[in-house]
Design a protein around this motif. Structure first.
Motif, PDB file in Angstrom:
ATOM      1  N   ILE A  17      63.630  55.928  44.950  1.00  0.00           N
ATOM      2  CA  ILE A  17      62.367  55.936  45.676  1.00  0.00           C
ATOM      3  C   ILE A  17      61.212  55.925  44.672  1.00  0.00           C
ATOM      4  N   ASP A  18      60.356  54.929  44.795  1.00  0.00           N
ATOM      5  CA  ASP A  18      59.183  54.813  43.936  1.00  0.00           C
ATOM      6  C   ASP A  18      57.937  55.175  44.725  1.00  0.00           C
ATOM      7  N   GLU A  19      56.920  55.599  44.001  1.00  0.00           N
ATOM      8  CA  GLU A  19      55.645  55.944  44.622  1.00  0.00           C
ATOM      9  C   GLU A  19      55.073  54.711  45.333  1.00  0.00           C
ATOM     10  N   VAL A  20      54.608  54.915  46.535  1.00  0.00           N
ATOM     11  CA  VAL A  20      54.017  53.827  47.299  1.00  0.00           C
ATOM     12  C   VAL A  20      52.652  53.500  46.722  1.00  0.00           C
ATOM     13  N   GLY A  21      52.362  52.217  46.620  1.00  0.00           N
ATOM     14  CA  GLY A  21      51.070  51.804  46.095  1.00  0.00           C
ATOM     15  C   GLY A  21      49.934  52.227  47.012  1.00  0.00           C
ATOM     16  N   PHE A  22      48.771  52.381  46.432  1.00  0.00           N
ATOM     17  CA  PHE A  22      47.592  52.738  47.205  1.00  0.00           C
ATOM     18  C   PHE A  22      46.390  52.059  46.572  1.00  0.00           C
ATOM     19  N   THR A  23      45.341  51.938  47.322  1.00  0.00           N
ATOM     20  CA  THR A  23      44.131  51.314  46.825  1.00  0.00           C
ATOM     21  C   THR A  23      43.445  52.243  45.846  1.00  0.00           C
ATOM     22  N   GLN A  24      43.101  51.702  44.707  1.00  0.00           N
ATOM     23  CA  GLN A  24      42.385  52.479  43.697  1.00  0.00           C
ATOM     24  C   GLN A  24      41.068  51.775  43.416  1.00  0.00           C
ATOM     25  N   SER A  25      40.015  52.456  43.589  1.00  0.00           N
ATOM     26  CA  SER A  25      38.701  51.896  43.313  1.00  0.00           C
ATOM     27  C   SER A  25      38.041  52.722  42.225  1.00  0.00           C
ATOM     28  N   PRO A  26      37.190  52.060  41.441  1.00  0.00           N
ATOM     29  CA  PRO A  26      36.466  52.848  40.441  1.00  0.00           C
ATOM     30  C   PRO A  26      35.551  53.860  41.114  1.00  0.00           C
ATOM     31  N   ASP A  75      34.511  46.638  38.237  1.00  0.00           N
ATOM     32  CA  ASP A  75      35.566  46.509  39.240  1.00  0.00           C
ATOM     33  C   ASP A  75      36.971  46.659  38.654  1.00  0.00           C
ATOM     34  N   ILE A  76      37.192  46.188  37.431  1.00  0.00           N
ATOM     35  CA  ILE A  76      38.544  46.185  36.865  1.00  0.00           C
ATOM     36  C   ILE A  76      38.732  47.282  35.816  1.00  0.00           C
ATOM     37  N   PHE A  77      37.973  47.263  34.734  1.00  0.00           N
ATOM     38  CA  PHE A  77      38.179  48.233  33.655  1.00  0.00           C
ATOM     39  C   PHE A  77      37.913  49.666  34.085  1.00  0.00           C
ATOM     40  N   SER A  78      37.107  49.868  35.113  1.00  0.00           N
ATOM     41  CA  SER A  78      36.778  51.230  35.538  1.00  0.00           C
ATOM     42  C   SER A  78      37.752  51.796  36.563  1.00  0.00           C
ATOM     43  N   ARG A  79      38.768  51.034  36.917  1.00  0.00           N
ATOM     44  CA  ARG A  79      39.757  51.536  37.870  1.00  0.00           C
ATOM     45  C   ARG A  79      40.534  52.697  37.247  1.00  0.00           C
ATOM     46  N   PRO A  80      40.955  53.659  38.053  1.00  0.00           N
ATOM     47  CA  PRO A  80      41.597  54.858  37.506  1.00  0.00           C
ATOM     48  C   PRO A  80      43.098  54.724  37.191  1.00  0.00           C
ATOM     49  N   GLN A  85      42.875  53.330  26.749  1.00  0.00           N
ATOM     50  CA  GLN A  85      43.724  52.902  25.636  1.00  0.00           C
ATOM     51  C   GLN A  85      44.827  51.955  26.111  1.00  0.00           C
ATOM     52  N   HIS A  86      45.506  52.307  27.201  1.00  0.00           N
ATOM     53  CA  HIS A  86      46.557  51.423  27.715  1.00  0.00           C
ATOM     54  C   HIS A  86      45.965  50.112  28.242  1.00  0.00           C
ATOM     55  N   ARG A  87      44.804  50.191  28.835  1.00  0.00           N
ATOM     56  CA  ARG A  87      44.134  48.986  29.340  1.00  0.00           C
ATOM     57  C   ARG A  87      43.808  48.044  28.176  1.00  0.00           C
ATOM     58  N   GLU A  88      43.322  48.601  27.067  1.00  0.00           N
ATOM     59  CA  GLU A  88      43.013  47.766  25.899  1.00  0.00           C
ATOM     60  C   GLU A  88      44.290  47.188  25.288  1.00  0.00           C
ATOM     61  N   MET A  89      45.356  47.961  25.272  1.00  0.00           N
ATOM     62  CA  MET A  89      46.617  47.457  24.727  1.00  0.00           C
ATOM     63  C   MET A  89      47.138  46.283  25.564  1.00  0.00           C
ATOM     64  N   ALA A  90      47.030  46.400  26.884  1.00  0.00           N
ATOM     65  CA  ALA A  90      47.448  45.299  27.756  1.00  0.00           C
ATOM     66  C   ALA A  90      46.548  44.080  27.557  1.00  0.00           C
ATOM     67  N   THR A  91      45.264  44.326  27.382  1.00  0.00           N
ATOM     68  CA  THR A  91      44.319  43.230  27.171  1.00  0.00           C
ATOM     69  C   THR A  91      44.620  42.508  25.868  1.00  0.00           C
ATOM     70  N   ILE A  92      44.889  43.260  24.813  1.00  0.00           N
ATOM     71  CA  ILE A  92      45.232  42.652  23.524  1.00  0.00           C
ATOM     72  C   ILE A  92      46.495  41.805  23.659  1.00  0.00           C
ATOM     73  N   ALA A  93      47.493  42.313  24.347  1.00  0.00           N
ATOM     74  CA  ALA A  93      48.735  41.559  24.536  1.00  0.00           C
ATOM     75  C   ALA A  93      48.462  40.260  25.301  1.00  0.00           C
ATOM     76  N   ALA A  94      47.678  40.341  26.364  1.00  0.00           N
ATOM     77  CA  ALA A  94      47.387  39.149  27.164  1.00  0.00           C
ATOM     78  C   ALA A  94      46.590  38.120  26.368  1.00  0.00           C
ATOM     79  N   LEU A  95      45.577  38.562  25.651  1.00  0.00           N
ATOM     80  CA  LEU A  95      44.764  37.631  24.862  1.00  0.00           C
ATOM     81  C   LEU A  95      45.574  37.009  23.728  1.00  0.00           C
ATOM     82  N   THR A  96      46.472  37.784  23.144  1.00  0.00           N
ATOM     83  CA  THR A  96      47.354  37.242  22.111  1.00  0.00           C
ATOM     84  C   THR A  96      48.258  36.176  22.714  1.00  0.00           C
ATOM     85  N   ALA A  97      48.822  36.457  23.868  1.00  0.00           N
ATOM     86  CA  ALA A  97      49.710  35.500  24.526  1.00  0.00           C
ATOM     87  C   ALA A  97      48.965  34.214  24.901  1.00  0.00           C
ATOM     88  N   MET A  98      47.715  34.355  25.358  1.00  0.00           N
ATOM     89  CA  MET A  98      46.926  33.163  25.707  1.00  0.00           C
ATOM     90  C   MET A  98      46.741  32.261  24.498  1.00  0.00           C
TER      91      MET A  98
END
Length: 155
Positions: A17-26, A75-80, A85-98
């Motif tokens: 059983i995994d946590e059910v997704g929910f809407t997250q807003s900044p 809308d995006i970076f301010s989401r909780p 730090q993890h958001r920047e790590m994901a961004t670096i990975a995506a930009l590197t892949a692009m």
């Protein structure tokens, strides 16, 4: 998201059983606009970047600077759901892949370093990218890291 949905369904069939997704807003500070929240979020990564965006695009596309700040950083970076730090790590990975966004990759490497991501962690992201997007992308990402480190040591 469809892959995630499929994996969660498979896990449910296995009795996991995994946590059910929910809407997250900044969370907007009292009376703050999207622009103000985005500017605040972006300024945590680089205190001069809001002004840099405004200056760069004021004569050609001021709306682009506003949209980057409002959508990208309010809308995006301010989401909780992820810390910065993890958001920047994901961004670096995506930009590197692009492989097509060197200026943005260097900005986000600097931003990650500014908020406590280590050079070692960024180096490991580049090594990981060799598996998923190939050695050329990983080499280019590592060279971007090298440039950022060289620029910061000469300032």
């Amino acid at each position: 998201m469809l892959a995630l949905k499929e994996v969660v369904a498979e896990r449910e069939q296995e009795g996991k059983i995994d946590e059910v997704g929910f809407t997250q807003s900044p969370s907007f500070p009292e009376g703050a606009s999207r622009y103000e929240l985005g500017a605040q979020s972006l300024s945590q990564l680089d205190e001069n970047q809001v002004e840099n965006l405004q200056t760069t695009f004021k004569d050609i596309s001021p709306d682009l600077a506003r949209l980057v700040i409002e959508y990208g950083f309010a809308d995006i970076f301010s989401r909780p759901g992820l810390d910065s730090q993890h958001r920047e790590m994901a961004t670096i990975a995506a930009l590197t892949a692009m492989g097509t966004a060197l200026a943005q990759l260097k900005f986000h490497i600097k931003a990650a370093l500014n908020i406590g991501v280590s050079q070692i962690e960024i180096r490991e992201i580049m090594i990981l990218m060799s598996v998923y997007c190939g050695f050329p992308a990983a080499i280019n990402g590592t060279l971007a890291l090298k440039e950022v480190m060289s620029e910061s040591s000469s300032s």
